[in-house]
Design an enzyme around this catalytic site. Structure first.
Site, PDB file in Angstrom:
ATOM      1  N   ASP A 129       0.832  -1.206   0.000  1.00  0.00           N
ATOM      2  CA  ASP A 129       0.000   0.000   0.000  1.00  0.00           C
ATOM      3  C   ASP A 129       0.870   1.262   0.000  1.00  0.00           C
ATOM      4  OD1 ASP A 129      -2.238   1.648   0.028  1.00  0.00           O
ATOM      5  OD2 ASP A 129      -2.617   1.396   2.172  1.00  0.00           O
ATOM      6  N   HIS A 172      -2.581   0.668  12.130  1.00  0.00           N
ATOM      7  CA  HIS A 172      -2.333  -0.734  11.775  1.00  0.00           C
ATOM      8  C   HIS A 172      -0.844  -0.963  11.545  1.00  0.00           C
ATOM      9  CE1 HIS A 172      -3.712   1.699   8.276  1.00  0.00           C
ATOM     10  NE2 HIS A 172      -2.582   1.285   7.756  1.00  0.00           N
ATOM     11  N   GLN A 240      -2.924  -5.306   6.334  1.00  0.00           N
ATOM     12  CA  GLN A 240      -2.771  -4.212   7.305  1.00  0.00           C
ATOM     13  C   GLN A 240      -3.650  -4.536   8.516  1.00  0.00           C
ATOM     14  OE1 GLN A 240      -3.846  -1.475   4.132  1.00  0.00           O
ATOM     15  NE2 GLN A 240      -2.005  -0.243   4.488  1.00  0.00           N
ATOM     16  N   ARG A 270       2.368  12.885  10.566  1.00  0.00           N
ATOM     17  CA  ARG A 270       1.061  12.762   9.923  1.00  0.00           C
ATOM     18  C   ARG A 270       0.440  11.493  10.480  1.00  0.00           C
ATOM     19  NH1 ARG A 270      -1.097   9.572   6.035  1.00  0.00           N
ATOM     20  NH2 ARG A 270      -2.545  10.395   4.496  1.00  0.00           N
ATOM     21  N   ASP A 272      -1.800   8.818  10.499  1.00  0.00           N
ATOM     22  CA  ASP A 272      -2.614   8.226   9.432  1.00  0.00           C
ATOM     23  C   ASP A 272      -3.892   7.603   9.992  1.00  0.00           C
ATOM     24  OD1 ASP A 272      -2.762   7.257   6.599  1.00  0.00           O
ATOM     25  OD2 ASP A 272      -2.746   5.303   7.587  1.00  0.00           O
ATOM     26  N   GLU A 314      -4.786  12.935  10.014  1.00  0.00           N
ATOM     27  CA  GLU A 314      -5.363  12.590   8.732  1.00  0.00           C
ATOM     28  C   GLU A 314      -6.645  11.843   9.047  1.00  0.00           C
ATOM     29  OE1 GLU A 314      -5.794  10.045   4.915  1.00  0.00           O
ATOM     30  OE2 GLU A 314      -5.453   9.300   6.928  1.00  0.00           O
ATOM     31  N   HIS A 381      -1.619  11.925  -2.513  1.00  0.00           N
ATOM     32  CA  HIS A 381      -1.381  10.593  -3.088  1.00  0.00           C
ATOM     33  C   HIS A 381      -2.645   9.741  -3.110  1.00  0.00           C
ATOM     34  CE1 HIS A 381      -1.410   9.860   1.153  1.00  0.00           C
ATOM     35  NE2 HIS A 381      -1.410   8.559   0.940  1.00  0.00           N
ATOM     36  N   ASP A 382      -3.676  10.144  -2.370  1.00  0.00           N
ATOM     37  CA  ASP A 382      -4.921   9.373  -2.315  1.00  0.00           C
ATOM     38  C   ASP A 382      -5.924   9.905  -3.329  1.00  0.00           C
ATOM     39  OD1 ASP A 382      -4.299   7.469  -0.358  1.00  0.00           O
ATOM     40  OD2 ASP A 382      -4.808   8.854   1.270  1.00  0.00           O
ATOM     41  N   ARG A 502      -5.092   4.737  -7.491  1.00  0.00           N
ATOM     42  CA  ARG A 502      -4.416   5.873  -6.844  1.00  0.00           C
ATOM     43  C   ARG A 502      -2.999   6.059  -7.393  1.00  0.00           C
ATOM     44  NH1 ARG A 502      -4.902   4.664  -0.627  1.00  0.00           N
ATOM     45  NH2 ARG A 502      -4.514   2.579  -1.454  1.00  0.00           N
TER      46      ARG A 502
HETATM   47  C1  OTU Z   1      -4.711   6.617   4.494  1.00  0.00           C
HETATM   48  O1  OTU Z   1      -5.888   7.008   3.809  1.00  0.00           O
HETATM   49  C2  OTU Z   1      -3.560   6.798   3.545  1.00  0.00           C
HETATM   50  O2  OTU Z   1      -3.471   8.123   3.124  1.00  0.00           O
HETATM   51  C3  OTU Z   1      -3.708   5.834   2.407  1.00  0.00           C
HETATM   52  O3  OTU Z   1      -2.736   6.032   1.408  1.00  0.00           O
HETATM   53  C4  OTU Z   1      -3.647   4.447   2.972  1.00  0.00           C
HETATM   54  O4  OTU Z   1      -3.948   3.525   1.969  1.00  0.00           O
HETATM   55  C5  OTU Z   1      -4.616   4.231   4.124  1.00  0.00           C
HETATM   56  O5  OTU Z   1      -4.690   5.313   5.033  1.00  0.00           O
HETATM   57  C6  OTU Z   1      -4.209   3.031   4.933  1.00  0.00           C
HETATM   58  O6  OTU Z   1      -3.013   3.295   5.627  1.00  0.00           O
HETATM   59  O7  OTU Z   1      -9.181   6.458   5.151  1.00  0.00           O
HETATM   60  O8  OTU Z   1      -8.488   8.339   6.950  1.00  0.00           O
HETATM   61  O9  OTU Z   1      -9.829   6.415   0.381  1.00  0.00           O
HETATM   62  O10 OTU Z   1      -8.421   8.290   1.808  1.00  0.00           O
HETATM   63  O11 OTU Z   1      -7.467   4.971   2.592  1.00  0.00           O
HETATM   64  C7  OTU Z   1      -7.567   7.553   6.304  1.00  0.00           C
HETATM   65  C8  OTU Z   1      -8.454   6.326   0.414  1.00  0.00           C
HETATM   66  C9  OTU Z   1      -8.053   6.886   5.142  1.00  0.00           C
HETATM   67  C10 OTU Z   1      -7.861   7.065   1.587  1.00  0.00           C
HETATM   68  C11 OTU Z   1      -7.973   6.222   2.841  1.00  0.00           C
HETATM   69  C12 OTU Z   1      -7.199   6.779   3.976  1.00  0.00           C
END
Ligand code: OTU
Length: 614
Positions: A129, A172, A240, A270, A272, A314, A381-382, A502
């Site tokens: 990922d 995760h 994950q 950041r 995540d 995030e 990147h998303d 993506r």
């Molecule tokens: C984040 O994003 C990351 O930015 C993604 O690149 C990862 O794939 C994901 O976590 C898992 O680590 O829901 O609030 O719809 O917006 O996966 C976090 C796609 C997230 C992303 C979503 C995400």
């Protein structure tokens, strides 16, 4: 409990630590007691946590302690209009960490003071990922460099006045992280780091109310693992494994892992997927109160051990859920939060040639506590997730799902659209999930065949960047956008990426475009120079600082957005393909064209003005 922390510190650090503890401990203790206080061993656990924080405090290098002191004296340092972010994958931007270091002069030239490098810690072997499946928080991905390279990079960035932001993927770990390996080998303590269920009973109960992040490529939220003899919670990809924060050991381990990285010179984390940290049956297990308590506890810990460090949330969640991630004056949480609603609404405004949803988002954006701000951006990147806008898209009484699905189709390149992008993870072609594509492709540069079409597309690019730069936030540019780089289709040839569109927006930095960045007869040159100019203008106006007041002006026509920053700065943005007029009161100066303007101003399609009062 503070004794355990102070006991492991050398004498000279004790007075300062005692002071910080006096401020943060009254916040931290009740938070942790609320989460874990029921446990018989709570006091012992807390004592051990404090001792481990003491060790990390002692290990903090003197130059980072100096930075802590400097920032403590100026807690709003990151709200300045002189702050500018840039986000890139290490491998795409510089090849490896040393290659990134070699690009510091380029970043400085652009005015960048904050660099978010996407995951660079040792990821899972195989599919991972884009690095978001971490197998060790203590090792740099060997493909990108060594820990020594990371130390060298943070030192160089700090010297250049650029703060390094790293992902901290705390929801995760990868299925080959040491904890997952041990759990698979039958270790009960390791198994307890995760949510593991022997059968489908509890998973099925949760599934009734859970959403799905990747419904196409990773349907469901649980994965059967033979070696575990059961099902493990996996919100994202099956590899994950969600951590179980109801287990205090997870919290203690993750807090320590984050601080070890902070002691290597990472200045911003950041965090995540923060919305998913706590699970509760009968809910979608997002934005739970305990997730906020966990984040507030992490913040209190940072304030004790590394107060110069910033936390960035995030959380890709509806606008009304966002402010909680920044906490309050009494209970600070993260310093920065992605404003994904603002980002997505800018794109909606382009698709609809109207600013209804965007204005609704701005109206729903509350004032923030001191020393906290939004992160504004155009792309990342998303995917651009549309569902965060459900409330705003139905504020006019209409059907939000149908409205957002139309927007998604537009960026997927529907008939008559200038955009070239892809729908992401939609199980239903008529529903909206997300859209992928580089900004230049989504704004029409890739499809443009005439100079006029190219000029319009460039204006759309600048319009969205102008919104991010003038909104009052920490703006972060996405690598390649400053050079108008287009979609990258090479992922389709890589079997491990082909199913995840993506990757369309994850190209390798284009050296040729970069060479043309000053040449305004080229598209990259036009984009780069126009953007760099906006950045320079922004730096001169403290009305554009993140915490300077912002007012949405209601007297602009629907195709336009008019945003006042204080009473001396005004941005006018035309999101439509038709000219729009706006009657100015008094005399203004156009900061871009450097000339006086007044009376009724006509904005050409997709044009933008940054005006300061004469
Ligand atoms: C984040 O994003 C990351 O930015 C993604 O690149 C990862 O794939 C994901 O976590 C898992 O680590 O829901 O609030 O719809 O917006 O996966 C976090 C796609 C997230 C992303 C979503 C995400």
């Amino acid at each position: 409990m503070s004794d355990r922390l102070l006991a492991v510190l050398p004498d000279d650090l004790r007075p300062q630590a005692a002071q910080r503890l006096a401020a943060a401990e009254p916040v931290l203790r009740p938070l942790l007691a609320g989460l874990y206080g029921e446990r018989a061993d709570f006091d012992a656990w807390l004592g051990n946590l404090m001792e481990s924080l003491g060790a990390l405090y002692s290990a903090r290098p003197p130059e980072l302690r100096a930075l802590d002191a400097q920032r403590a004296a100026q807690p709003e340092w990151f709200l300045s209009q002189r702050m500018l972010g840039y986000c890139a994958y290490v491998q795409n931007f510089g090849g490896d960490l040393n290659g990134v270091a070699a690009r510091i002069p380029y970043l400085r030239e652009l005015g960048v003071s904050y660099l978010h490098l996407l995951p660079f810690l040792r990821p899972r072997a195989g599919e991972n990922d884009g690095g978001f499946a971490v197998s060790s928080f203590d090792e740099v991905d060997p493909a990108l460099g060594s820990n020594a390279d990371l130390d060298a990079l943070t030192t160089q960035l700090r010297a250049a006045g650029v703060s390094l932001c790293s992902d901290f993927i705390l929801n995760h770990v990868a299925d080959d992280h040491a904890w997952a390996q041990a759990a698979k080998a039958g270790d009960a303590e390791a198994r307890a780091m995760f949510h593991v269920f022997p059968d489908r009973d509890i998973p099925d109960r949760h599934e009734r109310t859970l959403g799905q992040v990747f419904p196409q490529v990773a349907p469901g939220n649980f994965t059967h693992v033979e070696a575990l003899g059961g099902w493990v919670w996996t919100t994202f990809y099956p590899y994950q494994w969600d951590l179980n924060y109801a287990n205090p050991a997870v919290f203690a381990e993750m807090a320590a892992a984050m601080l070890r990285l902070a002691n290597r010179g990472i200045e911003v984390f950041r965090l995540d997927s923060t919305a998913f940290l706590w699970k509760r049956e009968g809910t979608n297990s997002m934005n739970q109160p305990e997730a906020h308590q966990l984040l507030q506890a992490l913040r209190a810990i940072v304030d004790i051990v590394a107060p110069g460090v910033l936390l960035k949330a995030e959380a890709i969640v509806p606008t009304r859920e966002l402010p909680a991630y920044l906490g309050s004056a009494q209970a600070p949480e993260c310093h920065i939060a992605y404003h994904s609603s603002l980002m997505a609404a800018g794109w909606v405004a382009l698709a609809e040639q109207g600013t209804g949803v965007l204005r609704e988002v701005i109206r729903n954006t509350p004032a923030l506590p001191a020393a906290a701000t939004w992160l504004s951006y155009v792309r990342c990147h998303d995917d651009i997730g549309w569902n965060v806008l459900r409330a705003e898209a139905s504020a006019d009484g209409g059907d939000s799902a149908a409205r957002l699905a139309r927007v998604a189709r537009f960026f997927g390149g529907a008939e008559g659209s200038y955009a070239i992008g892809a729908a992401f993870q939609s199980t239903d072609p008529n529903a909206a999930h997300g859209s992928n594509g580089m900004a230049a492709s989504l704004t029409g540069l890739q499809s443009a065949s005439t100079d006029e079409e190219r000029a319009l597309a460039l204006r759309r690019m600048l319009l969205l960047h102008g919104l991010a730069l003038s909104f009052g936030a920490l703006p972060v540019l996405y690598m390649g956008d400053e050079l108008a780089m287009e979609n990258d289709y090479s992922y389709l040839q890589r079997p491990q990426h082909a199913m995840d569109s993506r990757w369309l927006q994850r190209p390798v930095f284009d050296q040729q475009r970069w060479k043309h960045r000053y040449d305004v007869s080229t598209v990259p040159g036009m984009m780069h120079q126009a953007l760099a100019r906006l950045v320079r203008i922004r730096r001169r106006h403290d009305a554009l600082a993140a915490n300077a007041p912002r007012t949405l002006l209601a007297d602009a026509p629907d195709g336009m957005l008019a945003l006042a920053r204080g009473d001396r700065f005004l941005t006018l943005m035309n999101f439509s393909g038709q000219p729009q007029s706006y009657a100015l009161q008094g005399g203004w100066r156009d900061c871009v064209a450097e000339q006086a303007v007044g009376g009724t101003l006509v904005l050409e399609p997709y044009a933008m003005y940054w005006l300061e009062r004469e």
